[in-house]
Design a protein around this motif. Sequence first.
Motif, PDB file in Angstrom:
ATOM      1  N   ILE A 396       8.851 -22.203 -62.374  1.00  0.00           N
ATOM      2  CA  ILE A 396       7.879 -22.136 -61.286  1.00  0.00           C
ATOM      3  C   ILE A 396       6.509 -21.726 -61.816  1.00  0.00           C
ATOM      4  CG2 ILE A 396       7.261 -20.999 -59.110  1.00  0.00           C
ATOM      5  CD1 ILE A 396      10.183 -20.610 -58.529  1.00  0.00           C
ATOM      6  N   GLY A 397       5.490 -22.382 -61.301  1.00  0.00           N
ATOM      7  CA  GLY A 397       4.114 -21.960 -61.538  1.00  0.00           C
ATOM      8  C   GLY A 397       3.534 -21.484 -60.225  1.00  0.00           C
ATOM      9  N   SER A 398       2.886 -20.334 -60.239  1.00  0.00           N
ATOM     10  CA  SER A 398       2.337 -19.815 -58.992  1.00  0.00           C
ATOM     11  C   SER A 398       1.224 -18.825 -59.307  1.00  0.00           C
ATOM     12  CB  SER A 398       3.438 -19.154 -58.149  1.00  0.00           C
ATOM     13  OG  SER A 398       2.966 -18.894 -56.837  1.00  0.00           O
ATOM     14  N   HIS A 405       7.648 -11.693 -57.257  1.00  0.00           N
ATOM     15  CA  HIS A 405       8.793 -11.886 -56.372  1.00  0.00           C
ATOM     16  C   HIS A 405       9.790 -12.899 -56.930  1.00  0.00           C
ATOM     17  CE1 HIS A 405       7.037  -9.615 -52.926  1.00  0.00           C
ATOM     18  NE2 HIS A 405       5.924  -9.929 -53.558  1.00  0.00           N
ATOM     19  N   ILE A 406       9.458 -13.543 -58.033  1.00  0.00           N
ATOM     20  CA  ILE A 406      10.345 -14.554 -58.617  1.00  0.00           C
ATOM     21  C   ILE A 406      10.479 -14.326 -60.129  1.00  0.00           C
ATOM     22  CG2 ILE A 406       9.999 -16.352 -56.878  1.00  0.00           C
ATOM     23  CD1 ILE A 406       7.764 -17.486 -58.621  1.00  0.00           C
ATOM     24  N   SER A 407      10.284 -13.089 -60.559  1.00  0.00           N
ATOM     25  CA  SER A 407      10.197 -12.820 -61.997  1.00  0.00           C
ATOM     26  C   SER A 407      11.542 -12.804 -62.712  1.00  0.00           C
ATOM     27  CB  SER A 407       9.476 -11.489 -62.241  1.00  0.00           C
ATOM     28  OG  SER A 407      10.029 -10.460 -61.461  1.00  0.00           O
ATOM     29  N   ARG A 408      12.640 -12.827 -61.977  1.00  0.00           N
ATOM     30  CA  ARG A 408      13.955 -12.840 -62.614  1.00  0.00           C
ATOM     31  C   ARG A 408      14.477 -14.283 -62.725  1.00  0.00           C
ATOM     32  NH1 ARG A 408      14.010  -8.505 -59.239  1.00  0.00           N
ATOM     33  NH2 ARG A 408      15.229  -9.551 -57.611  1.00  0.00           N
ATOM     34  N   ARG A 409      13.795 -15.058 -63.537  1.00  0.00           N
ATOM     35  CA  ARG A 409      14.210 -16.431 -63.840  1.00  0.00           C
ATOM     36  C   ARG A 409      13.675 -16.815 -65.214  1.00  0.00           C
ATOM     37  NH1 ARG A 409      13.598 -20.227 -59.973  1.00  0.00           N
ATOM     38  NH2 ARG A 409      13.768 -18.706 -58.297  1.00  0.00           N
ATOM     39  N   THR A 410      14.148 -17.900 -65.766  1.00  0.00           N
ATOM     40  CA  THR A 410      13.889 -18.226 -67.169  1.00  0.00           C
ATOM     41  C   THR A 410      12.426 -18.510 -67.464  1.00  0.00           C
ATOM     42  OG1 THR A 410      16.116 -19.143 -67.350  1.00  0.00           O
ATOM     43  CG2 THR A 410      14.542 -19.709 -69.087  1.00  0.00           C
ATOM     44  N   ASN A 411      11.814 -19.405 -66.704  1.00  0.00           N
ATOM     45  CA  ASN A 411      10.447 -19.841 -67.013  1.00  0.00           C
ATOM     46  C   ASN A 411       9.522 -19.632 -65.825  1.00  0.00           C
ATOM     47  OD1 ASN A 411      10.899 -20.924 -69.724  1.00  0.00           O
ATOM     48  ND2 ASN A 411      12.130 -22.488 -68.689  1.00  0.00           N
TER      49      ASN A 411
END
Length: 464
Positions: A396-398, A405-411
Amino acid sequence: MNHYQGHVKKILSDTYLWICLFFIAIYTIIFSIFAIEKHQAYHSGIDLAVYEHLFWSTINQGSFFTSTLEGVNTFGVHFSPILFALIPVYILHPATETLLVLQTLLLGGAALPLFSIARHCIDDKAGIIVASAYLMYPALHGVNLTDFHVVCFASLFFFSAFYFLKTENFRLFFLFVLLLACTREDLIPISVMICIYGAWQVKRSSKDYKSFLIIAGILAAWFLIVIGAIMPALIPDGSSAGGHIFQYQKMMEGFGHYQINRLTHAALLLAPILILPLFSPDILFIGLPGFLEIFLSPSPYYYSIEYQYSALIIPCLFIATVKTLSTIKNFDRHQISCLYKPILCCLLISGFICMFLFSPSPLRSGSFSKSYDPTITEHNLAMDEILASIPQDAAIGSQEDILPHISRRTNLYQGFNEKADYIIADNQTKFIDIFHNSANSLASWNMIYSKSGITVFKNPALHP
């Protein structure tokens, strides 16, 4: 009754200690709530996302403190070996709230060694009042509520080192000096200054001071190695995430700008503690590297109590306050003055008033507006639902208020990145500007959601 039982009984009957612990508990509870509310209301920033992504990817992917948000190993941005000590804590509860509460606990808990210093150098009442002034300090609140940063360790380690210096427990003194040096590269020079001050103090007592100078020399050499070799080696050529080693090289650039900001920052640092630190220049000398980094920085963010940079000098300011109060009390004892008790009362009153006037937190009242609105809106809840609908393995790019709020993911990527699977934009925040230069690129992406100012784009390379 053995020695251990006697020690426990002494602690249990120590009223002033329990008052201090009560104040620390109140601070920790209140500011943990503030920090979590700020995050849930989408007022967090990129640094919180970076740190959690570093911990999550290190634990789950073995990436060794490398984040796609920074694009480099974080030790090239800030050299912080203390991060290794936080991994077990994050493993116990891998959540953003863990970092926010931990930061609050570390900052609030630093009031305990500060209380111990003040009661050792002055008396019990001074210990409580100085610790209270610290917990009410507006600049401390700014550090606490600005995402997450490893400088939250600075006060705890600085105060602990100083306490053990005063009580002549030199082994623990050196331990906390080394821990301070491991916190961040710009705290190594301050660790050197503490050792030099310690050498001066023990020499006055006719004790061996050479070990202090030896440690100071080792730390000074280590600092040069860190900023001259280790950090540059971890930064790829042409990378824009060069960290703060470049800032040290450009420290005097822009000094002619933002002078009012610098003066205002100095006033907001000194007013709550009645400018008392200015009367203890020997203590302020310890914090000289921190003062220079802040007040010579070309970045205006450094001279604002709403950011984390004040953490570099807050410990020194409060130790200097203790030293000044001790001097005033000695004057009173020798009937040279009668200022100690009035000044002690004024310190408590000033801290209380300044907290409500200037604190960058929901405590701020009156004609001064709050730094942020902690209210969770319908818009926030809509964003929560959208983020939950994105596949967990998607890149995700944001913008920086969404990334935590989405920091627990690979990229993860800040703004538009062609490697992303989805781009999420919220045009109701100031961070939407990050997408303006990417409008042409996004035109070829599939818009899969657009409502209430929230837009989600899907990479056309992905299958429908």
